[in-house]
Write a protein that holds these residues in place. Structure first.
Motif, PDB file in Angstrom:
ATOM      1  N   SER A 283      43.956  41.602  40.217  1.00  0.00           N
ATOM      2  CA  SER A 283      43.728  40.769  39.034  1.00  0.00           C
ATOM      3  C   SER A 283      44.908  39.834  38.885  1.00  0.00           C
ATOM      4  O   SER A 283      46.072  40.254  38.986  1.00  0.00           O
ATOM      5  N   SER A 284      44.618  38.556  38.632  1.00  0.00           N
ATOM      6  CA  SER A 284      45.689  37.567  38.579  1.00  0.00           C
ATOM      7  C   SER A 284      45.211  36.318  37.850  1.00  0.00           C
ATOM      8  O   SER A 284      44.010  36.028  37.812  1.00  0.00           O
ATOM      9  N   ALA A 285      46.150  35.600  37.285  1.00  0.00           N
ATOM     10  CA  ALA A 285      45.816  34.295  36.702  1.00  0.00           C
ATOM     11  C   ALA A 285      45.486  33.292  37.797  1.00  0.00           C
ATOM     12  O   ALA A 285      44.735  32.338  37.578  1.00  0.00           O
ATOM     13  N   LEU A 369      46.761  31.763  29.566  1.00  0.00           N
ATOM     14  CA  LEU A 369      46.509  31.714  31.004  1.00  0.00           C
ATOM     15  C   LEU A 369      45.078  32.136  31.318  1.00  0.00           C
ATOM     16  O   LEU A 369      44.409  32.789  30.523  1.00  0.00           O
ATOM     17  N   ASN A 370      44.648  31.788  32.509  1.00  0.00           N
ATOM     18  CA  ASN A 370      43.338  32.187  32.993  1.00  0.00           C
ATOM     19  C   ASN A 370      43.383  33.621  33.526  1.00  0.00           C
ATOM     20  O   ASN A 370      44.461  34.180  33.764  1.00  0.00           O
ATOM     21  N   SER A 371      42.230  34.228  33.708  1.00  0.00           N
ATOM     22  CA  SER A 371      42.150  35.579  34.253  1.00  0.00           C
ATOM     23  C   SER A 371      41.113  35.601  35.366  1.00  0.00           C
ATOM     24  O   SER A 371      39.985  35.126  35.178  1.00  0.00           O
ATOM     25  N   ARG A 372      41.506  36.151  36.519  1.00  0.00           N
ATOM     26  CA  ARG A 372      40.603  36.199  37.674  1.00  0.00           C
ATOM     27  C   ARG A 372      40.684  37.562  38.350  1.00  0.00           C
ATOM     28  O   ARG A 372      41.713  38.230  38.310  1.00  0.00           O
ATOM     29  N   ILE A 373      39.599  37.929  38.994  1.00  0.00           N
ATOM     30  CA  ILE A 373      39.548  39.141  39.813  1.00  0.00           C
ATOM     31  C   ILE A 373      39.206  38.710  41.226  1.00  0.00           C
ATOM     32  O   ILE A 373      38.261  37.939  41.439  1.00  0.00           O
ATOM     33  N   ASP A 379      39.695  37.677  56.278  1.00  0.00           N
ATOM     34  CA  ASP A 379      40.678  36.654  56.654  1.00  0.00           C
ATOM     35  C   ASP A 379      41.985  36.782  55.891  1.00  0.00           C
ATOM     36  O   ASP A 379      42.899  35.980  56.078  1.00  0.00           O
ATOM     37  N   GLY A 380      42.079  37.786  55.006  1.00  0.00           N
ATOM     38  CA  GLY A 380      43.307  37.980  54.243  1.00  0.00           C
ATOM     39  C   GLY A 380      43.392  37.152  52.976  1.00  0.00           C
ATOM     40  O   GLY A 380      44.397  37.208  52.263  1.00  0.00           O
ATOM     41  N   GLN A 381      42.352  36.390  52.682  1.00  0.00           N
ATOM     42  CA  GLN A 381      42.329  35.583  51.464  1.00  0.00           C
ATOM     43  C   GLN A 381      41.516  36.291  50.372  1.00  0.00           C
ATOM     44  O   GLN A 381      40.604  37.058  50.673  1.00  0.00           O
ATOM     45  N   PHE A 382      41.857  35.991  49.133  1.00  0.00           N
ATOM     46  CA  PHE A 382      41.133  36.593  48.018  1.00  0.00           C
ATOM     47  C   PHE A 382      39.852  35.815  47.728  1.00  0.00           C
ATOM     48  O   PHE A 382      39.895  34.605  47.475  1.00  0.00           O
ATOM     49  N   GLU A 383      38.742  36.527  47.752  1.00  0.00           N
ATOM     50  CA  GLU A 383      37.488  35.958  47.275  1.00  0.00           C
ATOM     51  C   GLU A 383      37.419  36.236  45.779  1.00  0.00           C
ATOM     52  O   GLU A 383      37.475  37.394  45.345  1.00  0.00           O
ATOM     53  N   ILE A 384      37.336  35.188  44.972  1.00  0.00           N
ATOM     54  CA  ILE A 384      37.311  35.358  43.522  1.00  0.00           C
ATOM     55  C   ILE A 384      35.914  35.803  43.103  1.00  0.00           C
ATOM     56  O   ILE A 384      34.932  35.092  43.298  1.00  0.00           O
ATOM     57  N   VAL A 385      35.841  37.010  42.517  1.00  0.00           N
ATOM     58  CA  VAL A 385      34.538  37.579  42.155  1.00  0.00           C
ATOM     59  C   VAL A 385      34.251  37.442  40.661  1.00  0.00           C
ATOM     60  O   VAL A 385      33.109  37.613  40.237  1.00  0.00           O
ATOM     61  N   GLN A 386      35.287  37.150  39.890  1.00  0.00           N
ATOM     62  CA  GLN A 386      35.073  36.889  38.459  1.00  0.00           C
ATOM     63  C   GLN A 386      36.230  36.044  37.929  1.00  0.00           C
ATOM     64  O   GLN A 386      37.373  36.215  38.341  1.00  0.00           O
ATOM     65  N   SER A 387      35.898  35.131  37.033  1.00  0.00           N
ATOM     66  CA  SER A 387      36.912  34.249  36.466  1.00  0.00           C
ATOM     67  C   SER A 387      36.536  33.884  35.036  1.00  0.00           C
ATOM     68  O   SER A 387      35.352  33.670  34.738  1.00  0.00           O
ATOM     69  N   THR A 388      37.525  33.829  34.150  1.00  0.00           N
ATOM     70  CA  THR A 388      37.252  33.397  32.782  1.00  0.00           C
ATOM     71  C   THR A 388      37.069  31.882  32.758  1.00  0.00           C
ATOM     72  O   THR A 388      37.638  31.163  33.586  1.00  0.00           O
ATOM     73  N   SER A 389      36.278  31.422  31.814  1.00  0.00           N
ATOM     74  CA  SER A 389      36.030  29.981  31.707  1.00  0.00           C
ATOM     75  C   SER A 389      37.096  29.266  30.899  1.00  0.00           C
ATOM     76  O   SER A 389      37.237  28.050  30.982  1.00  0.00           O
ATOM     77  N   GLU A 390      37.857  30.031  30.103  1.00  0.00           N
ATOM     78  CA  GLU A 390      38.912  29.468  29.265  1.00  0.00           C
ATOM     79  C   GLU A 390      40.159  30.336  29.380  1.00  0.00           C
ATOM     80  O   GLU A 390      40.066  31.538  29.653  1.00  0.00           O
ATOM     81  N   PRO A 391      41.334  29.750  29.159  1.00  0.00           N
ATOM     82  CA  PRO A 391      42.546  30.567  29.160  1.00  0.00           C
ATOM     83  C   PRO A 391      42.545  31.575  28.009  1.00  0.00           C
ATOM     84  O   PRO A 391      41.937  31.339  26.963  1.00  0.00           O
TER      85      PRO A 391
END
Length: 411
Positions: A283-285, A369-373, A379-391
């Protein structure tokens, strides 16, 4: 000969006086840090050596990149920023010593720096006593407010209030905690536990290990015995890659029992390898894969300056936009040597950062801040599976733990 020498001395004195008068004709107050005309000094204080350098070098790089861009765009009302860089060598006491030097000797207008909470807490009294400005760009455990600090990293509610319910719904409700033994993991996990209660979760184990721990055989055996649905890790530093590697070597499967973390980022993925990291969740911004025009520009600029293979993490991105926000505050402040004017200029500042819109809350000095999962792919990259629409609003004292806490910024 004496008359000629006397006449020359008088002429030079007159010339100096004229130059001084002309220099004073601008009418504006000299607002350069240190009180002399020229560049505005900004401290860049991160660990360039020691166990935390693997993370903090990138943060220092981001600050220097931002300063380079600020100067290329005209600086602070026509005046350049001069970076005064220091290395606190992964030691909190070193952070305090270097902060004192930057504020008292170098007379910087502000410091951008610090990674661990221990480094921030060591700098806090120094910054307050000197009435300086510290911009702290790291996610942290909250429970703090200082009028002299701008907190631009995520507070626990910004990383957890979306993350924990998602884990309960998509992974499972039995959780085993593993963390480094210091304030951030312990305090963060208190909030996770409260969120587990609200979402029907269950704690099946909890373990804290010393900073730098690299041997996890006994912990992994305990985890296997407890059979959780998810392992919640707030290990930091070199311990992260060691734990994930040993998890894999013991035959544990992320499809059955993934590791979820608010800490593990792109730099740790590089350290452990994509084959080890694949399937685990964070989980990360910000993730390097965020799809915004600002992020595309940032990633291109960062890699052009520091190398195509350099990982870009949430703390690197936060340091970058924090330095850009500092520039905007310095532009607004009538006197950049006045900490209250600079701090006041931060209030309500908003910008489109690589992660999306961020803004400084005018009351508590923390960033919305935004919130993402994200889940690590092959390939070692994060696929974003959920993201907030607003900070998300920052809660230094999370309501879930401290509903009646008196807010010090309102005193």
């Amino acid at each position: 000969m004496k008359k000629m020498l006397k006449k020359s001395i008088l002429s030079i004195a007159a010339l100096v006086m004229i130059v001084s008068l002309l220099a004073g004709c601008g009418g504006g107050k000299d607002s350069t840090a240190g009180g002399s005309a020229g560049d505005i000094k900004v401290g860049v204080l991160f660990s360039l050596s020691g166990s935390l350098a693997v993370t903090e070098k990138g943060m220092a790089n981001a600050a220097l990149l931002a300063i380079e861009e600020i100067n290329a765009a005209g600086g602070i009302n026509g005046r350049s920023i001069s970076a005064v860089q220091e290395d606190y060598a992964s030691e909190p006491s070193g952070a305090a010593t270097k902060a004192k030097k930057l504020l008292q000797q170098d007379k910087v207008a502000a410091i951008v720096g610090g990674y661990t909470s221990a480094s921030r807490q060591a700098m806090l009294p120094i910054v307050e006593q000197a009435n300086g400005v510290l911009v702290y760009p790291t996610f942290y455990e909250g429970q703090e407010y200082s009028k002299n600090i701008i907190y631009t990293g995520a507070t626990p509610n910004q990383q957890l209030q979306e993350f924990v319910p998602w884990l309960m719904d998509n992974v499972g409700k039995k959780v085993y905690f593993i963390g480094s033994d210091y304030v951030y993991p312990v305090e963060t996990n208190k909030q996770v536990k409260e969120l587990l209660k609200l979402n029907g979760g269950e704690v099946v184990g909890e373990e804290y290990v010393p900073l730098g721990q690299s041997e996890f055989a006994s912990v992994i055996n305990k985890i296997k015995e407890a059979a959780p649905d998810v392992i919640f890790s707030d290990l930091v530093g070199d311990s992260v890659a060691a734990f994930y590697k040993q998890y894999k070597s013991y035959g544990l499967d992320p499809a059955v029992m993934p590791i979820a973390s608010p800490v593990t980022a792109e730099s740790e993925v590089v350290s452990m390898g994509a084959d080890v990291a694949a399937g685990h969740i964070s989980s990360s911004a910000y993730f390097q894969t965020v799809d915004t025009p600002e992020n595309a520009k940032f990633v291109e600029a960062y890699r052009a300056k520091y190398g195509e293979n350099e990982p870009i993490t949430q703390v690197i991105e936060a340091t970058y936009f924090s330095t850009l926000l500092l520039a905007e505050a310095l532009k607004k402040a009538e006197d950049v040597t006045d900490a209250e004017a600079v701090i006041g200029a931060f209030a309500g500042l908003e910008m489109k950062a690589p992660q999306g819109t961020v803004k400084i809350d005018p009351e508590n000095n923390h960033a919305w801040l935004n919130s993402r999962i994200g889940k690590v792919g092959a390939d070692g990259q994060f696929e974003i599976v959920q993201s907030t629409s607003e900070p998300i609003y920052p809660e230094p004292w999370a309501k879930i733990l401290y509903p009646e806490h008196e807010k010090p910024w309102k005193k």
